[in-house]
Design an enzyme around this catalytic site. Structure first.
Site, PDB file in Angstrom:
ATOM      1  N   HIS A   1      56.689  51.551  53.753  1.00 49.36           N
ATOM      2  CA  HIS A   1      56.301  50.152  53.788  1.00 49.36           C
ATOM      3  C   HIS A   1      57.424  49.228  54.247  1.00 49.36           C
ATOM      4  O   HIS A   1      57.219  48.333  55.038  1.00 49.36           O
ATOM      5  CB  HIS A   1      55.838  49.743  52.394  1.00 49.36           C
ATOM      6  CG  HIS A   1      55.409  48.328  52.288  1.00 49.36           C
ATOM      7  ND1 HIS A   1      54.523  47.763  53.170  1.00 49.36           N
ATOM      8  CD2 HIS A   1      55.750  47.343  51.416  1.00 49.36           C
ATOM      9  CE1 HIS A   1      54.326  46.491  52.830  1.00 49.36           C
ATOM     10  NE2 HIS A   1      55.063  46.218  51.796  1.00 49.36           N
TER      11      HIS A   1
ATOM     12  N   LEU B   1      59.321  35.454  58.751  1.00 42.97           N
ATOM     13  CA  LEU B   1      59.718  34.477  57.739  1.00 42.97           C
ATOM     14  C   LEU B   1      61.186  34.100  57.875  1.00 42.97           C
ATOM     15  O   LEU B   1      61.541  32.931  57.786  1.00 42.97           O
ATOM     16  CB  LEU B   1      59.435  35.018  56.339  1.00 42.97           C
ATOM     17  CG  LEU B   1      57.950  35.125  55.984  1.00 42.97           C
ATOM     18  CD1 LEU B   1      57.779  35.745  54.607  1.00 42.97           C
ATOM     19  CD2 LEU B   1      57.277  33.759  56.027  1.00 42.97           C
TER      20      LEU B   1
ATOM     21  N   ARG C   1      57.441  50.231  42.285  1.00 40.63           N
ATOM     22  CA  ARG C   1      56.828  50.962  43.380  1.00 40.63           C
ATOM     23  C   ARG C   1      57.322  52.401  43.524  1.00 40.63           C
ATOM     24  O   ARG C   1      56.547  53.303  43.817  1.00 40.63           O
ATOM     25  CB  ARG C   1      57.114  50.222  44.684  1.00 40.63           C
ATOM     26  CG  ARG C   1      56.395  48.916  44.737  1.00 40.63           C
ATOM     27  CD  ARG C   1      56.753  48.154  45.973  1.00 40.63           C
ATOM     28  NE  ARG C   1      55.884  46.973  46.037  1.00 40.63           N
ATOM     29  CZ  ARG C   1      55.904  46.091  47.017  1.00 40.63           C
ATOM     30  NH1 ARG C   1      56.737  46.232  48.021  1.00 40.63           N
ATOM     31  NH2 ARG C   1      55.092  45.068  47.004  1.00 40.63           N
TER      32      ARG C   1
ATOM     33  N   ARG D   1      62.675  47.962  46.375  1.00 42.76           N
ATOM     34  CA  ARG D   1      62.365  46.540  46.397  1.00 42.76           C
ATOM     35  C   ARG D   1      61.183  46.264  45.488  1.00 42.76           C
ATOM     36  O   ARG D   1      60.144  46.899  45.599  1.00 42.76           O
ATOM     37  CB  ARG D   1      62.017  46.106  47.818  1.00 42.76           C
ATOM     38  CG  ARG D   1      61.717  44.636  47.938  1.00 42.76           C
ATOM     39  CD  ARG D   1      61.521  44.233  49.375  1.00 42.76           C
ATOM     40  NE  ARG D   1      60.303  44.752  49.951  1.00 42.76           N
ATOM     41  CZ  ARG D   1      59.070  44.343  49.640  1.00 42.76           C
ATOM     42  NH1 ARG D   1      58.902  43.401  48.733  1.00 42.76           N
ATOM     43  NH2 ARG D   1      58.017  44.858  50.220  1.00 42.76           N
TER      44      ARG D   1
ATOM     45  N   GLY E   1      63.289  34.574  60.642  1.00 39.94           N
ATOM     46  CA  GLY E   1      63.610  33.987  61.944  1.00 39.94           C
ATOM     47  C   GLY E   1      62.902  32.670  62.183  1.00 39.94           C
ATOM     48  O   GLY E   1      63.503  31.719  62.705  1.00 39.94           O
TER      49      GLY E   1
ATOM     50  N   LEU F   1      59.247  38.514  50.771  1.00 38.44           N
ATOM     51  CA  LEU F   1      58.935  37.195  51.302  1.00 38.44           C
ATOM     52  C   LEU F   1      59.988  36.210  50.816  1.00 38.44           C
ATOM     53  O   LEU F   1      60.438  35.329  51.538  1.00 38.44           O
ATOM     54  CB  LEU F   1      57.549  36.750  50.838  1.00 38.44           C
ATOM     55  CG  LEU F   1      56.389  37.686  51.150  1.00 38.44           C
ATOM     56  CD1 LEU F   1      55.068  37.035  50.784  1.00 38.44           C
ATOM     57  CD2 LEU F   1      56.379  38.069  52.600  1.00 38.44           C
TER      58      LEU F   1
ATOM     59  N   GLY G   1      63.423  37.130  66.723  1.00 40.41           N
ATOM     60  CA  GLY G   1      62.431  37.375  65.677  1.00 40.41           C
ATOM     61  C   GLY G   1      61.913  36.064  65.114  1.00 40.41           C
ATOM     62  O   GLY G   1      62.673  35.102  64.939  1.00 40.41           O
TER      63      GLY G   1
ATOM     64  N   GLU H   1      64.595  41.328  56.554  1.00 40.73           N
ATOM     65  CA  GLU H   1      64.552  42.782  56.402  1.00 40.73           C
ATOM     66  C   GLU H   1      65.574  43.471  57.304  1.00 40.73           C
ATOM     67  O   GLU H   1      65.962  44.613  57.048  1.00 40.73           O
ATOM     68  CB  GLU H   1      63.136  43.314  56.699  1.00 40.73           C
ATOM     69  CG  GLU H   1      62.947  44.771  56.293  1.00 40.73           C
ATOM     70  CD  GLU H   1      61.548  45.321  56.573  1.00 40.73           C
ATOM     71  OE1 GLU H   1      60.657  44.538  56.950  1.00 40.73           O
ATOM     72  OE2 GLU H   1      61.354  46.533  56.417  1.00 40.73           O
TER      73      GLU H   1
END
Lengths: 673, 247
Positions: free
Chosen positions: A437, A74, A362, A471, A76, A477, A71, A461
């Site tokens: 999401h 961000l 959320r 989250r 990896g 990020l 991967g 993730e």
């Protein structure tokens, strides 16, 4: 300021859930997990302690050690850049044609950091507190504190790399605020923050490719993990261009393979995002933690029809200026929204949650949107029996700030909306609806980000540890980069201090077995020669998951879903149709492997959801709610991480519980009223 | 909508390849172009013909994976990515020709899929700022004027899709190159390596077989992220300055 209330204050006359075990018969109970390897002592010192205690590997020895990273998002990409720079031999794998295309690139809104540049009361402790609370007290305190602590360094690092964050006129960095918090701590690059952060990590990684410390394998898909003599020692990957099955060996393996939201078929994930790397590791002994924790994002463009292949979200940052409403009267739902007078509009979030209004977290924003549509007050086209949409209206913001200011802030998002829907959001309110999401579940890791397979580390993730049951915006990020740049490089060196491990070669029994299982699986897919396409199975699985294991769940629905998934699985393995051959680029074959794993994951998600008879974070168990319909957690029963062990054959999976212990923070029932 | 599709099929890099004609029906205006191809692929699979290979991933216009020449234009008639192109841009009964990116530096892998590895190698040759992890100074210690930050951001939005190359009669990647040179060159952090960067990146660009820029401007016209043509002027200016100073 309203805050949370103690759980002991909650008033509900429901019997204690202790007398239920909804998932009885679907699992067996294993030993609890007692040691997560988090250092003891004051929470603010734990990461410093761990970093100091982690053994060192001298620069000359690093050259002798090899690391595989799967991967290039961000987590990896950042890890490959950092570990390559440190002098290890890194092999990096991604299924895309370039490392720059990992799906982190699509994150829009921003990245949190406790910089307190606005002097509005922010601090590491407050970011920690907000994140634990926002995760509904189902994340690990030590991990989250560390995340908040290193968040400050992330911004420094990214700026040094040339990430063009938004700036104020004086040349200093700008911030904005995001759902679920009351301070401005989110750094952003218009609506394309993920892209800019990923390009930063990608460029840092390409620099190491040029330096010869990182070797890239693009268009390669990891299909098996090699576990030899009790340690992860490599992977089996398919070269997606030539079809060649390759063996790659190393001293340690890192999975940074992202989330599995595509189990729902329709999600905001990239089309290729999949669970295969994680699921193959799970089958080899890595526990899968909290698989049912799915985040539903509230501000997604609604589905327009059956052809839909994926969903596009509109950045949550839009909730800073957009006001969410539905008509008060059902008969107004088909009217042009501009013709509905102010007094006939229900700004329901501002009404129900006056102190957070449109900026509630959320999960709450999503559930209330669903409630409005279930009541028959949804807007937009009929999809099935419902209008699945609510308005996100910028009329007031345009009046207050002027259209130019709104355009400067959200330009590309508005354009994207218009492109997809054919409607101009400067004139007509946007329509939004919740969509899958992000997943907070993932492979279980300890404080060092190591899975239950020694030598298999999991970041971003793909692991479970930092977000709890929900989250907050702009925290994914942060976690990806924290794990990749700042956490893993320290914890992995402690593991590698024991290396290099005994050399193994392709004749090792574990390698032979892993290769054979990959080859057999591929042959199986091509030889079934049935009548149904891979996509048709994926869509059917997605419908089951969304209907019964989505935002709202019941024991009865989940049991039904498990039966349906088991039937679907049997049909898949007897009626699948994959054309073409194994020795070329074959996209149907790639999808077949991914969907096979999604089907198994889907079943485990339903079992996990069945076990968790409480409402928390992104999931609402209908059996567990307060008198006024809010989510009701049961800390006395479920303050644990559910870590599932894979079992062969028809044996039910084994549930290992890790108790969540909070010492630096008090567990409270969340309230945003 | 009913459509006639003429699609490039090529079994692998060695195959010569040719256009094949397919009919699709029942296409809705709300479908994206790629969803229309999904419909065709389901149809092909059902008829026992191998589905058409094409690249796509995020399908929200940001990853830069999708790469189709549609009626001779990269990403088709709108200024957007193929995944964000919707069928409302086409008419019922239309014939649409779909081909892979055209450029010798982007060899075809299969059907509509090409190899854009050359872009990664250009970045490897200098498209970065050498900042080691863990020792960065406090972010606000170096202010960046807002206009410079905006300019850097506006060109950093390049998604590396390669439409500029596919559109250029010379197969030049100057827009891609200029965007990166400008992004890093606008920022104070990018100054120390500025002159070496441009020389090395241009050298790699030429080595990969991309053509030279003759200011035709098709690249900027085709760019889904609207990277302006003047980044190429910046590229040339930086290159001249670098040469003058002996880099």
């Amino acid at each position: 300021m309203p805050d949370t209330t103690l759980t002991s204050d909650r008033s509900h006359d429901e019997p204690s859930p202790g007398q239920y075990d909804d998932a009885a018969g679907y699992y067996t109970l294993g030993d609890p997990i007692v040691d997560t390897k988090a250092p003891q002592g004051p929470i603010a010192d734990r990461w410093q302690t761990r970093k100091f205690e982690a053994r060192l590997v001298n620069p000359a020895n690093r050259r002798k050690l090899s690391i595989i990273i799967v991967g290039t998002g961000l987590a990896g990409g950042a890890a490959a850049a950092t570990l390559g720079e440190a002098g290890y031999n890194v092999k990096s794998f991604c299924y895309q044609d370039s490392a720059r295309r990992a799906h982190s690139i699509a994150a829009q809104g921003g990245i949190n950091a406790a910089k307190n540049y606005k002097e509005d009361g922010d601090s590491v402790h407050r970011l920690f507190y907000d994140t634990v609370k926002g995760g509904d007290y189902r994340s690990r305190e030590s991990n989250v504190y560390r995340l908040a602590e290193v968040s400050v360094n992330i911004i420094d690092q990214c700026v040094a790399q040339g990430v063009p964050f938004a700036r104020e006129y004086g040349g200093l960095l700008d911030n904005r605020s995001f759902g679920g918090v009351q301070v401005s701590r989110t750094f952003y690059a218009r609506g394309q923050t993920g892209q800019q952060l990923l390009i930063g990590a990608y460029q840092a990684m390409q620099r190491q490719v040029a330096a010869g410390t990182v070797e890239e394998f693009t268009r390669h898909e990891m299909l098996e993990v090699i576990v030899a003599d009790g340690r992860a020692r490599g992977i089996i990957a398919r070269n997606m261009v030539t079809g060649e099955i390759e063996t790659h060996l190393a001293d340690v393996v890192v999975l940074a393979s992202g989330g599995y939201g595509n189990v729902f078929f329709l999600s905001t994930n990239a089309m290729g995002s999949n669970v295969t790397a994680a699921w193959r590791a799970h089958r080899k002994g890595a526990y899968m933690a909290n698989p049912c924790y799915t985040q539903i994002h509230p501000t997604c463009i609604p589905v327009s029809g059956d052809h839909q292949s994926k969903l596009t979200l509109m950045s949550e940052s839009l909730r800073n200026d957009g006001r969410i409403w539905v008509p008060k009267k059902k008969e107004d739902c088909t009217k042009d929204p501009r013709d509905i007078p102010e007094e006939d509009r229900d700004y329901y979030l501002e009404r129900i949650y006056p102190s957070f209004g449109n900026l509630v977290p959320r999960d709450i924003a999503s559930r209330q949107a669903k409630n409005m549509c279930d009541e028959g007050r949804g807007v937009g086209p009929m999809v099935g029996d419902f209008r699945r949409g609510v308005y996100l209206d910028f009329k007031d913001a345009i009046e207050r700030l002027g259209e130019d200011a709104v355009r400067e802030k959200y330009d590309n998002l508005f354009d994207m909306y218009e492109r997809i829907t054919g409607e101009n959001p400067y004139e007509v309110p946007m329509r939004i609806y919740p969509a899958v999401h992000y997943v907070m579940g993932g492979l279980w890791v300890d404080y060092d980000l190591q899975s239950t397979i020694p030598g298999l580390f999991v970041t971003g993730e793909a692991n479970f540890s930092d977000h709890g049951a929900n989250r907050l915006g702009a925290s994914a990020l942060m976690q990806g980069l924290a794990d990749g740049y700042f956490v893993l490089p320290h914890t992995i060196r402690d593991y590698l201090a024991d290396g290099p491990f005994d050399k193994i070669d392709e004749s090792h029994e574990a390698v032979v077995e892993a290769r054979k299982s990959v080859e057999d699986r591929i042959q199986k897919f091509l030889s079934i020669n049935g009548t149904r396409s891979v996509d048709s199975y994926h869509k059917e699985l997605g419908h089951i998951m969304w209907e019964y294991c989505g935002m709202e769940r019941t024991a009865e629905g989940l049991r039904k879903a498990i039966d349906m998934i088991r039937e679907l699985k049997a049909d898949f393995w007897s009626n699948l149709k994959v054309l073409g051959s194994a020795d070329t680029l074959n996209q149907s074959l790639e999808k077949a492997g991914r969907v096979a794993d999604f089907i198994e994951l889907g079943e485990l998600m339903c079992i996990d959801a069945l076990n968790r008879r409480e409402s928390c974070g992104g999931h609402f168990r209908a059996e567990s709610q307060t008198e006024d319909g809010e989510a009701l957690r049961h800390d006395d029963e479920f303050a644990y991480v559910a870590a599932w062990e894979f079992t062969e054959g028809d044996e039910p999976p084994i549930l290992h519980k890790e108790d969540l212990v909070y010492t630096a923070i008090e567990m409270k029932q969340r309230s945003y009223k | 909508m009913n459509l006639t599709l003429r699609i490039w099929r090529q079994a692998d890099a060695a195959d010569r390849g040719s256009l094949h004609t397919y009919e699709v029906s029942g296409i809705s205006q709300d479908m994206s172009f790629l969803e229309m191809l999904d419909v065709l692929n389901e149809q092909l699979n059902a008829n026992g013909e191998e589905p058409i290979a094409f690249d796509s991933d995020c399908r929200e216009g940001i990853c830069g994976t999708c790469s189709l020449m549609i009626n001779g234009e990269p990403h088709g008639p709108e200024v957007t990515t193929t995944c964000q192109l919707h069928m409302r841009s086409f008419k019922d009964g239309e014939t649409i020709t779909i081909e892979p990116w055209r450029a010798s530096a982007f060899p075809v892998i299969k059907d509509l899929v090409v190899d854009r590895g050359a872009f990664d190698r250009i970045i490897q040759s200098g498209g970065f700022i050498s900042a080691n992890t863990g020792s960065a100074p406090e972010a606000n210690s170096v202010p960046v004027p807002r206009d410079k930050a905006m300019r850097a951001f506006n060109v950093a939005t390049c998604i590396g899709c390669g439409a500029c190359v596919a559109a250029c009669p010379n197969g030049s990647a100057s827009l891609f190159l200029g965007a990166k040179i400008t992004h890093l060159g606008e920022l104070p952090q990018g100054q120390p390596e500025r002159w070496d960067r441009v020389v090395d990146m241009v050298g790699q660009h030429d080595y990969e077989g991309f053509g030279g820029c003759t200011n035709i401007g098709e690249c900027a016209a085709a760019c889904p992220k609207e990277i302006p043509l003047d980044v190429i002027s910046q590229l040339n200016k930086d290159l001249r300055t670098a040469m003058k100073h002996g880099h």
